[in-house]
Motif scaffolding. Sequence first.
Motif, PDB file in Angstrom:
ATOM      1  N   ASP A  45       0.821  -1.204   0.000  1.00 26.25           N
ATOM      2  CA  ASP A  45       0.000   0.000   0.000  1.00 26.25           C
ATOM      3  C   ASP A  45       0.857   1.256   0.000  1.00 26.25           C
ATOM      4  O   ASP A  45       0.619   2.196  -0.761  1.00 26.25           O
ATOM      5  N   ARG A  46       1.871   1.276   0.846  1.00 24.58           N
ATOM      6  CA  ARG A  46       2.721   2.465   0.935  1.00 24.58           C
ATOM      7  C   ARG A  46       3.579   2.637  -0.321  1.00 24.58           C
ATOM      8  O   ARG A  46       3.822   3.769  -0.762  1.00 24.58           O
ATOM      9  N   ILE A 320      14.278   5.876   1.724  1.00 24.41           N
ATOM     10  CA  ILE A 320      13.929   5.142   2.946  1.00 24.41           C
ATOM     11  C   ILE A 320      13.243   6.070   3.938  1.00 24.41           C
ATOM     12  O   ILE A 320      12.227   5.728   4.555  1.00 24.41           O
ATOM     13  N   ASN A 321      13.788   7.263   4.090  1.00 22.88           N
ATOM     14  CA  ASN A 321      13.209   8.255   5.002  1.00 22.88           C
ATOM     15  C   ASN A 321      11.776   8.596   4.592  1.00 22.88           C
ATOM     16  O   ASN A 321      10.858   8.586   5.418  1.00 22.88           O
ATOM     17  N   ALA A 322      11.584   8.885   3.309  1.00 22.53           N
ATOM     18  CA  ALA A 322      10.259   9.261   2.831  1.00 22.53           C
ATOM     19  C   ALA A 322       9.275   8.099   2.953  1.00 22.53           C
ATOM     20  O   ALA A 322       8.099   8.293   3.291  1.00 22.53           O
ATOM     21  N   PHE A 323       9.741   6.888   2.679  1.00 20.53           N
ATOM     22  CA  PHE A 323       8.883   5.708   2.800  1.00 20.53           C
ATOM     23  C   PHE A 323       8.488   5.490   4.261  1.00 20.53           C
ATOM     24  O   PHE A 323       7.323   5.221   4.566  1.00 20.53           O
ATOM     25  N   VAL A 327       4.742   5.255   6.191  1.00 23.26           N
ATOM     26  CA  VAL A 327       4.305   4.118   6.998  1.00 23.26           C
ATOM     27  C   VAL A 327       3.876   4.558   8.386  1.00 23.26           C
ATOM     28  O   VAL A 327       2.899   4.057   8.950  1.00 23.26           O
ATOM     29  N   THR A 328       4.597   5.506   8.964  1.00 22.84           N
ATOM     30  CA  THR A 328       4.325   5.922  10.349  1.00 22.84           C
ATOM     31  C   THR A 328       3.416   7.140  10.425  1.00 22.84           C
ATOM     32  O   THR A 328       3.160   7.651  11.525  1.00 22.84           O
ATOM     33  N   ASN A 329       2.907   7.588   9.295  1.00 23.07           N
ATOM     34  CA  ASN A 329       1.998   8.728   9.281  1.00 23.07           C
ATOM     35  C   ASN A 329       0.783   8.452  10.161  1.00 23.07           C
ATOM     36  O   ASN A 329       0.147   7.399  10.052  1.00 23.07           O
TER      37      ASN A 329
END
Length: 369
Positions: A45-46, A320-323, A327-329
Amino acid sequence: MQIPNLKTIIAVGLTAVGAAFTPNLRADVTVFIEGGSASQSILYDRATNFFAANGGSLTNVIGSGTNTVSRFQGTVGGALSGLSSVTFDINVANGAVAGLQALATQVTGPGDTNVLGVQVVPNLVDSAASPVGIGNIDSSHFAAPLPTFVVPLVYIKNVNSADTAAITNLTQRQAVSLETSTPLQAAYYGSTSTNKIYFVGRNTQAAVRTEIDLSIYNTAQIITYSNSAGQPVFDGSSDPGLPSGGAVTTTVAALTNSIGTIAVQNLKSSVTPLAYEGVPYSVTNVINGSYPLWGYENYYYIATGHNYTGEPSSGQLAVINAFYNLVTNATFQSINNPVFTNNFIPNASLKVKRTVDGGPITPLGSNFQ
């Protein structure tokens, strides 16, 4: 797994990620992610939403949906405008433990492959099993793990099985016996049936296997079965157990006098979860600490700034940071999101904590505050 203050981890990790990103002009970046099938829906999904969320568009997908190895490609803009394209190769077929082993050794195994069948060392591993909990992985070159969410785990039975109809709960001793004894009669687990109950479990590359074993205090080899036309088939391989949660669910649905172990994300209408030690699975029971079968999910990658083999490039680190941010949004992890709701639990929602995988559950102190 040690769980220090998570806000500190997140702040330090993301600061390091952001500070390290000086993009090469119009570079193409590929990030190979390995993990367990427990978090497959989150990863896919992400990855699908990543490109639009970063000012671009998804242009190519190979093997999405139920495939355990997939590729997502697209363009990006905004803070990632220095990258011409981004590719996510995602493999949830090889298992989180195998991914951590490949990341630590920088040596691929036969299952560390992308969608084209090429062997690749992962850049990022998504795992509910920690290197400390596994015990045979040198994580000294890993960056501090980035916490994502909690993964609940369950024992499951077939919803239409007469042999297991009266089995609604497993005690710790019953769970260990189920996994490590030759098949016992259903009566041992509370049924009136004299037929045997067969265990369907995961292989040792699965975080589900690691976390379940630690939670029920099982250190012995499992005795597990697969299915052939509704008949149990003993798994006598060197690493017995199925390669994915989806395979466990399918097997328990077909092999009606069986009980299996999966992450909640792999629940389907053909199977139903059992209570453990008298406590049924629910989000509330994980949050309040009364249901103990769960683990912290974390992201792992090689630390930057030390010239370690496998250190991600600046572009990979920015991706990786943006992904991780996606995910943690908080909105994504809200109770109104069908991808996340009931399948996973935000770390911030917990009222309890663990300091090691499968260890004692204690009231929340300073963590998640």
